[in-house]
Design a protein around this motif. Structure first.
Motif, mmCIF file in Angstrom:
data_model
loop_
_atom_site.group_PDB
_atom_site.id
_atom_site.type_symbol
_atom_site.label_atom_id
_atom_site.label_comp_id
_atom_site.label_asym_id
_atom_site.label_seq_id
_atom_site.Cartn_x
_atom_site.Cartn_y
_atom_site.Cartn_z
ATOM 1 N N PRO A 180 0.822 -1.201 0.000
ATOM 2 C CA PRO A 180 0.000 0.000 0.000
ATOM 3 C C PRO A 180 0.854 1.247 0.000
ATOM 4 O O PRO A 180 1.845 1.349 0.708
ATOM 5 N N GLY A 181 0.443 2.225 -0.795
ATOM 6 C CA GLY A 181 1.198 3.470 -0.889
ATOM 7 C C GLY A 181 2.127 3.517 -2.080
ATOM 8 O O GLY A 181 2.694 4.548 -2.371
ATOM 9 N N SER A 182 2.331 2.394 -2.785
ATOM 10 C CA SER A 182 3.196 2.388 -3.954
ATOM 11 C C SER A 182 2.395 2.793 -5.176
ATOM 12 O O SER A 182 1.177 2.954 -5.137
ATOM 13 N N GLU A 183 3.078 2.937 -6.320
ATOM 14 C CA GLU A 183 2.409 3.368 -7.535
ATOM 15 C C GLU A 183 1.385 2.353 -8.008
ATOM 16 O O GLU A 183 0.427 2.710 -8.682
ATOM 17 N N GLU A 184 1.569 1.070 -7.668
ATOM 18 C CA GLU A 184 0.638 0.052 -8.117
ATOM 19 C C GLU A 184 -0.731 0.209 -7.477
ATOM 20 O O GLU A 184 -1.712 -0.314 -7.975
ATOM 21 N N ASP A 185 -0.836 0.915 -6.353
ATOM 22 C CA ASP A 185 -2.099 1.134 -5.680
ATOM 23 C C ASP A 185 -2.625 2.545 -5.892
ATOM 24 O O ASP A 185 -3.611 2.933 -5.280
ATOM 25 N N ASP A 186 -1.966 3.329 -6.722
ATOM 26 C CA ASP A 186 -2.407 4.686 -7.005
ATOM 27 C C ASP A 186 -3.503 4.636 -8.059
ATOM 28 O O ASP A 186 -3.310 4.113 -9.162
ATOM 29 N N VAL A 187 -4.690 5.180 -7.738
ATOM 30 C CA VAL A 187 -5.822 5.106 -8.658
ATOM 31 C C VAL A 187 -5.527 5.840 -9.958
ATOM 32 O O VAL A 187 -6.030 5.462 -11.022
ATOM 33 N N PHE A 188 -4.690 6.891 -9.910
ATOM 34 C CA PHE A 188 -4.370 7.625 -11.129
ATOM 35 C C PHE A 188 -3.403 6.851 -12.022
ATOM 36 O O PHE A 188 -3.236 7.187 -13.194
ATOM 37 N N VAL A 189 -2.757 5.823 -11.478
ATOM 38 C CA VAL A 189 -1.879 4.975 -12.270
ATOM 39 C C VAL A 189 -2.629 3.752 -12.783
ATOM 40 O O VAL A 189 -2.559 3.411 -13.958
ATOM 41 N N THR A 190 -3.365 3.089 -11.894
ATOM 42 C CA THR A 190 -4.081 1.881 -12.292
ATOM 43 C C THR A 190 -5.269 2.190 -13.202
ATOM 44 O O THR A 190 -5.685 1.346 -13.985
ATOM 45 N N SER A 191 -5.857 3.400 -13.088
ATOM 46 C CA SER A 191 -7.014 3.772 -13.916
ATOM 47 C C SER A 191 -6.665 4.961 -14.799
ATOM 48 O O SER A 191 -7.458 5.898 -14.934
ATOM 49 N N ALA A 192 -5.486 4.925 -15.392
ATOM 50 C CA ALA A 192 -5.018 6.065 -16.185
ATOM 51 C C ALA A 192 -5.934 6.345 -17.378
ATOM 52 O O ALA A 192 -6.222 7.500 -17.698
ATOM 53 N N ASP A 193 -6.417 5.298 -18.065
ATOM 54 C CA ASP A 193 -7.282 5.501 -19.232
ATOM 55 C C ASP A 193 -8.587 6.180 -18.838
ATOM 56 O O ASP A 193 -9.071 7.093 -19.532
ATOM 57 N N ALA A 194 -9.169 5.732 -17.729
ATOM 58 C CA ALA A 194 -10.435 6.331 -17.285
ATOM 59 C C ALA A 194 -10.237 7.779 -16.852
ATOM 60 O O ALA A 194 -11.079 8.644 -17.124
ATOM 61 N N VAL A 195 -9.122 8.060 -16.196
ATOM 62 C CA VAL A 195 -8.851 9.432 -15.759
ATOM 63 C C VAL A 195 -8.652 10.353 -16.954
ATOM 64 O O VAL A 195 -9.144 11.488 -16.976
ATOM 65 N N ARG A 196 -7.940 9.872 -17.975
ATOM 66 C CA ARG A 196 -7.737 10.711 -19.168
ATOM 67 C C ARG A 196 -9.032 10.950 -19.921
ATOM 68 O O ARG A 196 -9.198 11.991 -20.563
ATOM 69 N N ALA A 197 -9.970 10.005 -19.860
ATOM 70 C CA ALA A 197 -11.238 10.161 -20.582
ATOM 71 C C ALA A 197 -12.265 10.956 -19.797
ATOM 72 O O ALA A 197 -13.296 11.352 -20.356
ATOM 73 N N LEU A 198 -12.034 11.209 -18.521
ATOM 74 C CA LEU A 198 -13.026 11.890 -17.689
ATOM 75 C C LEU A 198 -13.382 13.279 -18.206
ATOM 76 O O LEU A 198 -14.582 13.617 -18.285
ATOM 77 N N PRO A 199 -12.423 14.148 -18.586
ATOM 78 C CA PRO A 199 -12.819 15.462 -19.126
ATOM 79 C C PRO A 199 -13.657 15.350 -20.398
ATOM 80 O O PRO A 199 -14.580 16.151 -20.609
#
Length: 314
Positions: free
Chosen positions: A57-76
């Motif tokens: 926990p706390g590493s990049e593998e558990d960061d929602v902006f890393v694991t869900s990068a496609d969804a975050v980029r499509a949100l706007p």
């Protein structure tokens, strides 16, 4: 100095916790219970069956902006489309609103509102905001983030200690290397203490072609018997002087990276420097850009502090 430091490595699937044993009311780190990770950085992770990097926990593998990068980029993009659709529905509702008809009917009411300007100005502002979100989403979707790929360090595998080092210090240094290699993306490590190099582990700078072959169990000729001041550079000296470490996440962009080349591979992607009290320093290298996450850096700092406690008593 913290003589009873009891750090714990980040727990990862496929890699057991390094050097953890239960004592009376607290956990203690013991070099005798170190994981049997082989030498050689990335090769060590492959042989241990552990993925590169920390999965705690706390590493990049558990960061929602890393694991869900496609969804975050499509949100706007989706938000902007919803905004444009809402404006269209609002305009259509003006025609269908059951208001008292004017001389021109609902169409006349719409023209009256437009003439007032307030509705039109609000619609224009909302349309601009929605269009900005749409274009932002499209640009984010067009930009594909590139994941840093590990490189093969150019050098020789080793696990070497100073010849006059006590057995207790040797075991502690070996544990520190194996714990770092199994729990992080560390592929190279060098420890300097009291003006000399006391350990080289992982992949080190290749031996000179003009010189004799170097044994992996002995320090390289570049550091053996050479004062640390002649090997290390200003970054290491600053860490020892100020007591503050430093992490060069992308070593290729650092103009003073040449100071590490006498004892580390020249194609390392990142280097972490942390002092061992005021008498030494730990230098750890990774084969990946931004290879040490926040949790990895904290783990290496704890290892450095524990080494300082052990070496000061050896």
């Amino acid at each position: 100095r913290r003589s009873s430091l009891t750090p714990r490595p980040p727990t990862r699937r496929g890699a057991p916790a390094a050097g953890r044993s239960r004592g009376a009311g607290h956990a203690s780190l013991s070099p005798r219970t170190s994981p049997s990770a082989p030498r050689g950085g990335r090769r060590a992770r492959a042989a241990a069956g552990a993925p590169g990097g920390s999965g705690a926990p706390g590493s990049e593998e558990d960061d929602v902006f890393v694991t869900s990068a496609d969804a975050v980029r499509a949100l706007p993009l989706y938000t902007g489309i919803i905004g444009v659709a809402g404006l269209a529905v609002n305009r259509i509702a003006l025609f269908l609103h059951p208001a008292v008809p004017t001389e021109g009917g609902n169409a006349g009411r719409l023209l009256a509102l437009a003439a007032e300007g307030s509705q039109t100005r609000a619609d224009v502002l909302c349309l601009l905001c929605a269009a900005s979100l749409v274009f932002t989403g499209l640009s984010w979707r067009a930009i594909a983030a590139r994941t840093p790929e590990p490189v093969e360090p150019c050098g020789d595998d080793c696990l070497a200690f100073a010849s006059d080092l006590p057995d207790v210090a040797r075991r502690e240094l070996e544990w520190a290397w194996r714990a770092s290699a199994s729990a992080t993306k560390c592929v190279s490590m060098a420890v300097f203490y009291r003006g000399r190099c006391v350990m080289q582990a992982g992949v080190r700078a290749p031996a000179s072609r003009a010189g004799p072959a170097e044994s992996p169990d002995e320090l390289s000729a570049a550091v053996d018997g050479v004062p640390a001041e002649e090997i290390t550079g200003p970054l290491v000296a600053k860490a020892m002087k100020t007591g503050n470490g430093n992490f060069l996440a992308n070593l290729i962009l650092f103009p003073g990276r040449d100071e590490f080349f006498p004892y580390l591979p020249a194609n390392l992607q990142g280097v972490l420097v942390h002092p061992l009290g005021d008498e030494g320093v730990l230098v750890a290298g990774t084969d990946t850009q931004r290879g040490f996450g926040r949790l990895d850096q904290a783990w290496l700092r704890d290892i450095a502090d524990k080494l300082d406690s052990t070496l000061s008593e050896a």
